[in-house]
Design a protein around this motif. Structure first.
Motif, PDB file in Angstrom:
ATOM      1  N   SER A 283      24.967  51.158  -7.365  1.00 38.91           N
ATOM      2  CA  SER A 283      26.247  51.412  -7.134  1.00 38.91           C
ATOM      3  C   SER A 283      27.040  51.951  -8.291  1.00 38.91           C
ATOM      4  O   SER A 283      27.874  52.708  -8.106  1.00 38.91           O
ATOM      5  N   LYS A 284      26.574  51.679  -9.549  1.00 38.32           N
ATOM      6  CA  LYS A 284      27.310  52.066 -10.730  1.00 38.32           C
ATOM      7  C   LYS A 284      27.014  53.689 -10.777  1.00 38.32           C
ATOM      8  O   LYS A 284      28.070  54.214 -11.128  1.00 38.32           O
TER       9      LYS A 284
ATOM     10  N   ARG B  53      36.353  56.040  -2.369  1.00 36.67           N
ATOM     11  CA  ARG B  53      35.679  57.181  -2.911  1.00 36.67           C
ATOM     12  C   ARG B  53      34.608  57.762  -1.984  1.00 36.67           C
ATOM     13  O   ARG B  53      34.388  59.007  -1.930  1.00 36.67           O
ATOM     14  N   TYR B  54      34.098  56.854  -1.091  1.00 36.25           N
ATOM     15  CA  TYR B  54      33.047  57.469  -0.303  1.00 36.25           C
ATOM     16  C   TYR B  54      33.519  56.972   1.216  1.00 36.25           C
ATOM     17  O   TYR B  54      33.797  55.778   1.488  1.00 36.25           O
TER      18      TYR B  54
ATOM     19  N   VAL C 132      29.899  49.670  -3.577  1.00 43.18           N
ATOM     20  CA  VAL C 132      30.174  50.922  -3.844  1.00 43.18           C
ATOM     21  C   VAL C 132      31.777  51.067  -3.675  1.00 43.18           C
ATOM     22  O   VAL C 132      32.280  50.445  -2.891  1.00 43.18           O
ATOM     23  N   ASP C 133      32.378  52.091  -4.173  1.00 43.75           N
ATOM     24  CA  ASP C 133      33.648  52.562  -3.907  1.00 43.75           C
ATOM     25  C   ASP C 133      33.996  53.136  -2.803  1.00 43.75           C
ATOM     26  O   ASP C 133      33.524  54.071  -2.510  1.00 43.75           O
TER      27      ASP C 133
ATOM     28  N   ASN D  31      29.366  55.221  -8.279  1.00 46.51           N
ATOM     29  CA  ASN D  31      30.861  55.124  -8.439  1.00 46.51           C
ATOM     30  C   ASN D  31      31.088  55.946  -9.590  1.00 46.51           C
ATOM     31  O   ASN D  31      32.238  56.600  -9.549  1.00 46.51           O
TER      32      ASN D  31
ATOM     33  N   ARG E 227      33.560  59.157  -9.501  1.00 49.41           N
ATOM     34  CA  ARG E 227      34.951  59.229 -10.221  1.00 49.41           C
ATOM     35  C   ARG E 227      34.892  60.075 -11.478  1.00 49.41           C
ATOM     36  O   ARG E 227      35.931  60.224 -12.437  1.00 49.41           O
TER      37      ARG E 227
END
Ligand code: FAD
Length: 487
Positions: free
Chosen positions: A397-398, A65-66, A61-62, A401, A405
């Motif tokens: 996760s995709k 961003r989190y 996971v990004d 993310n 985004r």
């Protein structure tokens, strides 16, 4: 850079943090943790569990961003396919673990999530540290009764706490099933976590030391060296193979007379072992075990487990020195405690959509909640395996993310079966790729399958450090044997 940011929070971050921490109800909430200060522009993602599902989401996971918080009683990820190897000392236990605190830009609480309030987006958690934890962990891997175990000490850090989330990933897995058979948890060993591997290794060596004592009778000696495995699935079979390796090599050298008395038996209610594999592979494994003296007793019903003996409907009292119990999965108590979501009738796991959202009793998808791995049940029934859990986590996760985004979501999840494997001992394995849709199909047995087994797990190790460590321990075991010290 992350540490600097966390140590000197901006005024805005501090204000947010104060707002959020003020929601915590426990006395511990009066101490604000810098590491848990959420950033204004980030959504708070809480991941429950650090196993195949939770840890993979954490990796992918990004984190820019989190604002990620992990809650798990285990401060590590355990590479479960190598637990049987660790339980006989073929590899060092650390080679099968990855620490959660490897990630410096997240918040981690060593705790259990005990309750989820989906309406308020809040969790109630119980610290999993200290002596209360040990008690609770033991309960967790045995009968699903752990919510009754409460911390006893009034130490700082023992108190339950609440935590809020914007998005929640539930990846708490399952427990070992005992089917209510009395005495299993008290007198048997499960093989579910690295702690179990360590306990099993210690007990194997203890059985040999006990059997060496001058006061022990011949019958007692035989009983101590009887190793019973209940459950003939891949885990039970791999453990039998690894145990056979240990007893016929290092232990045979160290205890030459005793090793002749060793008896390894697999019991199962099914007529044979490895029911999930292709029939020819199951027959291959059975023939190999029979040749090596590992007994397979199918159509056996264990009715009770006592200290030192099993009660089997078809055989009466059967003594053992070590019992390893591997008969499948029982729901996690957290999942059991959730009443407002739909569950699979058979497994009691939470029903999910192909974007991993659980479904309420009214048939609505809970959009900010995701359930993956053994705790979840897709419409297309998938096996409870690491392969499924990690692929689901990768896909989730995709989704997360893309959401953060502002991109289009990647769509629904499809599982890609990569085949199943089991180690049989003595550098031999089976590989079943008869059901795969992509890549070479077919089956492998013996040394070639063993090579595929080792290569696959070596490649799947999640860090460079563990790849080096695994290679080193496999080589050291081959060259110098397993170590037999017991602590
Ligand atoms: P887990 O990996 O079990 O992780 C659950 C996590 O949640 C753990 O960190 C746990 O501590 C945590 N947790 C539990 N309760 C709570 C709570 N209340 N709050 C917060 N955290 C909690 N599969 C394969 O595909 N191939 C194999 O070769 C294979 N071999 C295996 C060998 C063994 C010995 C075992 C036991 C399993 C094996 N499996 C294998 C199955 C595979 O390990 C599981 O399917 C997989 O671990 C499921 O992933 P998960 O994330 O759902 O749960």
């Amino acid at each position: 850079a992350t540490v600097t940011r966390a140590a000197r929070p901006s005024a805005r971050t501090a204000a947010t943090s104060a707002l959020r921490t003020s929601k915590l109800t426990s006395p511990a909430s009066s101490t604000r943790l810098f590491s848990s200060s959420p950033r204004w522009d980030k959504q708070k993602l809480v991941i429950l569990g650090s196993g195949w599902g939770g840890y993979e989401v954490l990796r992918k996971v990004d984190k820019k961003r989190y604002d990620v918080t992990v809650i798990s009683p285990n401060s590590y990820f355990a590479f479960t396919p190598l637990l049987a190897s660790a339980s006989v000392g073929t590899i060092d236990y650390n080679s099968a673990l990855e620490p959660v605190r490897r990630f410096h830009d997240i918040t981690y609480y060593q705790a259990w999530a005990d309750k989820v309030d989906f309406a308020r987006k809040q969790l109630v958690c119980m610290p999993a540290t200290g002596s209360s934890t040990r008690k609770r962990i033991n309960a967790s891997i045995s009968d699903a009764t752990d919510s009754s175990v409460q911390p006893t000490a009034s130490f700082p850090g023992y108190k339950p706490f609440e935590i809020s989330y914007d998005k929640l990933v539930i990846a708490v897995g399952c427990y070992s099933a005992t089917f209510g058979i009395p005495g299993v948890s008290a007198n048997g060993y499960f093989l579910k976590d690295i702690r179990d591997s360590n306990k099993i290794r210690s007990r194997i060596l203890e059985c040999f030391e006990l059997a060496s004592q001058p006061t022990v009778t011949d019958v007692e000696r035989r009983n101590l060296l009887s190793f019973a495995i209940v459950g003939g699935g891949p885990t039970g079979v791999e453990f039998a193979g690894e145990l056979h390796d240990l007893t016929t090599t290092e232990l045979a050298k160290a205890y030459p007379k005793l090793s002749l008395l060793v008896n390894i038996t697999i019991y199962d209610v099914a007529p044979g072992i490895l029911g999930s594999f292709d029939k020819s592979l199951a027959e291959y494994a059975t023939a190999k075990f029979v040749r090596e003296g590992i007994q397979i007793k199918g159509s056996r019903h264990v009715t009770a487990v006592h200290e030192g003996y099993l009660e089997i409907k078809e055989e009466g009292k059967v003594p053992f020195g070590l019992l390893v119990w591997n008969t499948g999965l029982a729901p996690n108590p957290l999942i059991q405690s959730i009443k407002d979501l739909q569950k699979d009738e058979k497994t009691q796991s939470l029903k999910i959509s192909d974007t991993f959202n659980p479904v309420t009793n009214e048939g609505k998808e809970l959009k900010d909640v995701f359930v993956i791995g053994d705790a979840s049940a897709l419409k297309e029934k998938l096996p409870a395996t690491a392969q499924v859990a990690s692929q689901e986590a990768h896909w989730l996760s995709k989704i997360l993310n893309a959401d953060a985004r502002g991109q289009d979501p990647p769509g629904g999840f499809t599982f890609h079966n990569r085949g199943t494997m089991a180690y049989l001992g003595d550098w031999s394995a089976i590989l079943d790729r008869s059901q795969v849709k992509e890549g070479p199909k077919g089956e492998l047995t013996g040394r070639t399958a063993w090579l595929a087994w080792r290569s696959a797990y070596w490649l799947q190790a999640l860090s460079f450090r563990n790849r080096v460590s695994l290679a080193y321990h496999w080589f050291a075991t081959w060259l110098g044997g397993r170590r037999l010290s017991r602590f």
